[in-house]
Write a protein that holds these residues in place. Sequence first.
Motif, short mmCIF file in Angstrom:
data_model
loop_
_atom_site.label_atom_id
_atom_site.label_comp_id
_atom_site.label_asym_id
_atom_site.label_seq_id
_atom_site.Cartn_x
_atom_site.Cartn_y
_atom_site.Cartn_z
N ILE A 127 39.45 38.55 45.47
CA ILE A 127 39.81 37.17 45.81
C ILE A 127 41.11 37.13 46.61
O ILE A 127 41.25 36.36 47.56
N ARG A 128 42.06 37.98 46.24
CA ARG A 128 43.34 38.01 46.96
C ARG A 128 43.15 38.48 48.40
O ARG A 128 43.78 37.95 49.33
N GLN A 145 38.42 25.81 52.10
CA GLN A 145 38.15 27.17 51.62
C GLN A 145 39.41 27.84 51.09
O GLN A 145 39.38 28.54 50.07
N LEU A 146 40.55 27.61 51.76
CA LEU A 146 41.79 28.23 51.32
C LEU A 146 42.24 27.67 49.97
O LEU A 146 42.66 28.42 49.08
N SER A 147 42.13 26.36 49.76
CA SER A 147 42.51 25.76 48.48
C SER A 147 41.59 26.22 47.35
O SER A 147 42.05 26.55 46.25
N CYS A 148 40.28 26.32 47.63
CA CYS A 148 39.35 26.80 46.61
C CYS A 148 39.65 28.25 46.23
O CYS A 148 39.60 28.62 45.05
N THR A 149 39.96 29.08 47.21
CA THR A 149 40.28 30.48 46.94
C THR A 149 41.57 30.61 46.14
O THR A 149 41.67 31.44 45.22
N MET A 150 42.56 29.78 46.45
CA MET A 150 43.81 29.83 45.69
C MET A 150 43.61 29.38 44.24
O MET A 150 44.17 29.99 43.31
N PHE A 151 42.79 28.34 44.02
CA PHE A 151 42.49 27.91 42.66
C PHE A 151 41.74 29.00 41.89
O PHE A 151 42.00 29.25 40.71
N GLU A 152 40.80 29.65 42.57
CA GLU A 152 40.03 30.72 41.93
C GLU A 152 40.93 31.90 41.58
O GLU A 152 40.82 32.49 40.50
N GLU A 153 41.86 32.24 42.47
CA GLU A 153 42.80 33.33 42.19
C GLU A 153 43.70 32.99 41.02
O GLU A 153 43.98 33.83 40.15
N ALA A 176 39.69 45.33 33.35
CA ALA A 176 39.50 46.09 34.60
C ALA A 176 38.61 45.33 35.57
O ALA A 176 38.89 45.26 36.78
N LEU A 177 37.52 44.73 35.05
CA LEU A 177 36.64 43.96 35.91
C LEU A 177 37.35 42.73 36.48
O LEU A 177 37.18 42.38 37.66
N LEU A 178 38.17 42.10 35.66
CA LEU A 178 38.92 40.94 36.14
C LEU A 178 39.94 41.33 37.20
O LEU A 178 40.18 40.58 38.17
N GLN A 179 40.56 42.47 37.05
CA GLN A 179 41.52 42.91 38.06
C GLN A 179 40.84 43.22 39.39
O GLN A 179 41.37 42.89 40.46
N GLU A 180 39.66 43.84 39.35
CA GLU A 180 38.91 44.07 40.58
C GLU A 180 38.53 42.75 41.24
O GLU A 180 38.62 42.60 42.47
N GLN A 181 38.11 41.79 40.42
CA GLN A 181 37.78 40.48 40.96
C GLN A 181 39.01 39.79 41.57
O GLN A 181 38.92 39.15 42.61
N LEU A 182 40.16 39.97 40.92
CA LEU A 182 41.39 39.37 41.45
C LEU A 182 41.78 40.00 42.78
O LEU A 182 42.20 39.29 43.72
N LEU A 183 41.64 41.30 42.91
CA LEU A 183 41.95 41.96 44.18
C LEU A 183 41.02 41.50 45.29
O LEU A 183 41.45 41.29 46.43
#
Length: 488
Positions: free
Chosen positions: A279-280, A241-249, A270-277
């Motif tokens: 995922i982070r 899960q951690l590797s998948c989340t890091m790849f997605e980020e 703006a939508l991508l930045q919200e998604q990045l936050l």
Amino acid sequence: MAPVELDALAVREQLFHERIRECIICALLFATLYILCHFIIRHFKKQTDFAAVHDDEDAAVNRIALGLCTFTLAVALGAVLLLPFSIISNEVLLSFPHNYYIQWLNGSLIHGLWNLVFLFSNLSLVFLMPFAYFFTESEGFAGSRKGIMARVYETSVVLLLLTLLVLGMVWVASAIAGNDAASRQSLYDLWECYLPYLYSCISLFGVLLLLLCTPFGLSTMFTVTGKLLVKPRLLEDLDEQLSCTMFEEAAVSRRITSSRASCWLDLNVALLQEQLLSIRSKRQKLELRHRASPWQRNLGYPLAMLGLLALTGISVLIVCFHVLELLLDDAAMPRGMQDTSLGQVSFSILGPFGAALQVVLIFYLMLSSVVGFYSSPLFTRLLPERQDTPLTKIIGNCVSLLVLSSALPVFSRTLGITRFDLLGDFGRFNWLGNFYIVFLYNMGFAALTTLCLVKRVTWAVQEELIRAFGLHKLPLPVPRSRLQGERC
């Protein structure tokens, strides 16, 4: 002097020294609570611009109001510690009846502490907190000279009018509830009748507030425990899960960088930045769980949940047993105790262990009521914030905590959590002798606590099973009515 006169003088001298010793002990205890509450309020109060100016009028008003709030919070903390301190003192005197170093711990001191808490609770609720609120909102009468005394005069007049209004309402309520004609015709005996009746109504309100907040707080504490501690997951691979989340980020971050570097890509940054936050944040939670040791991940959370379940279950069992006692024995009703001799008999069947369990349950129920109070939708806005709580909100918090804490001894004795009878004026409340109120109160607490507990535990188990078997990733079924509407 005759021997009889010498003996009488020695007795008077001993009583004088005991009285002075009790006053010194009470003063030291209250000074300790006051200093502690001062640091607590300083931690939460808002750092305003005028607080650093010592000659300003608003700064002086602010300091006076903060002093009254600190006094009220110290009284609330003393009310919380009142019943546990009395139970522990009784067990200590029972275990060491002839110890020289604990002779200062006696029934007279405990009774005096109960009377002081009752007196200061009345004083804070009826006078000090309303004075602090009106004092901060006052500006002086129109045409009068500005200054501190002008605000004091305006606040005193408003508080006097409010006191007359409240006393009139209490007189009307007591006249309606009373059966004698004297209560309807005169306003005599204010201190012995109407002020205790007013505080009896406030205490009943506080006990009802505890009844509503405590079960809700018990269920909320399970959720808070799950957020603070690392929860173990069944059939879960944290590394994957951690590797998948890091790849997605990393993928989302590259899309944001490429959209800024090129003007040909039409992307919603703006939508991508919200998604990045989002995922982070998910990655940080996974890293926290990954860094946790196996003991913390697999043992800490289950032990905490088992402890909460055990304390809640014991509380419900004690209340259910107390309901049976109410039906079979009139001695189970809460009542006041006139004899303050301690160290004669234990107030628990299990002895010191039972007394320690009673103290733990009292603190646990108080903590649950505070958590439930601040988690309820009606009082969420009162939740204090670090270094950003205005003065009016501090006053509201102090009043709320004082109402809850001053009702805690009556709450614990009414539910049968302890057999320590109420001392002083706490046992003079009118509704304590009503069997139907006490019986329905116990039944309501047992029913609400059991309902919240079963609901919280079953939902938590259902959520963990769905997450463990991956059912939360399945698509939701589409209703037939929606399909027929799309075809049409």
